[in-house]
Design a protein around this motif. Structure first.
Motif, short mmCIF file in Angstrom:
data_model
loop_
_atom_site.label_atom_id
_atom_site.label_comp_id
_atom_site.label_asym_id
_atom_site.label_seq_id
_atom_site.Cartn_x
_atom_site.Cartn_y
_atom_site.Cartn_z
N MET A 1 -38.11 49.73 7.00
CA MET A 1 -37.96 48.91 5.79
C MET A 1 -36.62 48.20 5.76
O MET A 1 -36.49 47.12 5.20
N ALA A 2 -35.61 48.78 6.38
CA ALA A 2 -34.28 48.17 6.38
C ALA A 2 -34.13 47.10 7.46
O ALA A 2 -33.18 46.33 7.44
N ALA A 3 -35.09 47.05 8.37
CA ALA A 3 -35.00 46.08 9.47
C ALA A 3 -35.18 44.67 8.93
O ALA A 3 -35.83 44.46 7.92
N PRO A 4 -34.62 43.68 9.60
CA PRO A 4 -34.83 42.30 9.18
C PRO A 4 -36.32 42.01 9.08
O PRO A 4 -37.07 42.30 10.00
N ASP B 1 -33.59 40.08 16.70
CA ASP B 1 -33.29 39.77 18.09
C ASP B 1 -33.15 41.01 18.94
O ASP B 1 -33.54 41.01 20.11
N GLY B 2 -32.57 42.10 18.40
CA GLY B 2 -32.41 43.33 19.18
C GLY B 2 -33.74 43.88 19.64
O GLY B 2 -33.89 44.29 20.79
N ALA C 1 -40.81 49.45 16.15
CA ALA C 1 -39.40 49.38 16.52
C ALA C 1 -38.68 48.58 15.46
O ALA C 1 -39.28 47.69 14.84
N ALA C 2 -37.42 48.89 15.26
CA ALA C 2 -36.62 48.18 14.27
C ALA C 2 -35.19 48.07 14.76
O ALA C 2 -34.65 49.00 15.35
N ALA C 3 -34.60 46.91 14.52
CA ALA C 3 -33.19 46.70 14.84
C ALA C 3 -32.35 47.27 13.71
O ALA C 3 -32.76 47.27 12.56
N ALA C 4 -31.18 47.76 14.06
CA ALA C 4 -30.27 48.33 13.07
C ALA C 4 -28.85 47.86 13.39
O ALA C 4 -28.61 47.19 14.39
N ASP C 5 -27.93 48.23 12.52
CA ASP C 5 -26.52 47.90 12.76
C ASP C 5 -26.04 48.53 14.06
O ASP C 5 -26.66 49.43 14.60
N HIS C 6 -24.89 48.04 14.52
CA HIS C 6 -24.21 48.58 15.70
C HIS C 6 -24.99 48.38 16.99
O HIS C 6 -24.81 49.13 17.95
N GLY C 7 -25.90 47.40 17.01
CA GLY C 7 -26.64 47.09 18.22
C GLY C 7 -27.68 48.12 18.62
O GLY C 7 -28.05 48.20 19.78
N LEU C 8 -28.15 48.90 17.65
CA LEU C 8 -29.14 49.93 17.93
C LEU C 8 -30.56 49.42 17.68
O LEU C 8 -30.78 48.58 16.81
N THR D 1 -36.95 57.38 19.18
CA THR D 1 -35.99 57.10 20.24
C THR D 1 -35.00 56.05 19.77
O THR D 1 -35.39 55.06 19.15
N VAL D 2 -33.72 56.27 20.05
CA VAL D 2 -32.68 55.31 19.72
C VAL D 2 -32.18 54.70 21.02
O VAL D 2 -31.77 55.40 21.94
N TRP D 3 -32.23 53.36 21.07
CA TRP D 3 -31.81 52.60 22.23
C TRP D 3 -30.54 51.83 21.90
O TRP D 3 -30.36 51.37 20.77
#
Length: 154
Positions: free
Chosen positions: A16-19, A27-28, A102-109, A136-138
């Motif tokens: 839900m927090a993802a763009p 983009d991530g 999958a979701a992009a998050a702060d700090h390039g995760l 999984t965190v990438w």
């Protein structure tokens, strides 16, 4: 609250927090998805063939793997030993990953989740199927390659 419920709530929060709030935009995510798809497909084939090097290839040197029982394995070499020991105990007759989001998050995760399953057979026994969710965190390393920094089986 169980670990499963906490982890599921966390995954939903991240989604839900993802763009865009859909868990697939940003983009991530689009940048990481080819690596994630390749790693997931290679994991399944490598589990069946017993190729531990391929299984641990996507992990960062300082990655952590948390098993469904809560055991924490730290570092790619320790994860490699964990898988080598696991694969020595029973024949892997099937393995699959069903990627669910999958979701992009702060700090390039990038957070990725889904369901994995493994079918094992001990000599003289029926096939036993283990199935459960994963998170999984990438993160992109200093060379620009996406690596697993945390992998949790729930």
């Amino acid at each position: 609250m169980s670990l499963y419920k906490v982890s599921l709530a966390f995954a939903l929060f991240v989604c839900m927090a993802a763009p865009g709030g859909q868990g697939t935009s940003g983009d991530g995510v689009s940048d990481a998805m080819p690596t994630i798809r390749r790693a997931n497909g290679e994991w399944a084939a490598a589990m069946r063939s017993g190729n531990v090097d391929i299984i641990v290839n996507p992990y960062a040197d300082d990655a952590a793997f948390i098993t469904s029982s809560g055991e924490s394995v730290r570092g790619r070499e320790a994860i490699k030993t964990f898988y080598r020991n696991r694969l020595a105990k029973a024949a892997i007759v099937s393995a699959s990953i069903h990627h669910q989001g999958a979701a992009a998050a702060d700090h390039g995760l990038v957070y990725e989740w889904g369901t994995g399953s493994v079918g094992t057979r001990l000599p003289g026994e029926d096939i036993k199927e283990s199935r459960g969710p994963y998170l999984t965190v990438w993160k992109r390393d200093e060379t620009g390659v996406w690596k697993i920094i945390r992998n949790m089986v729930l």
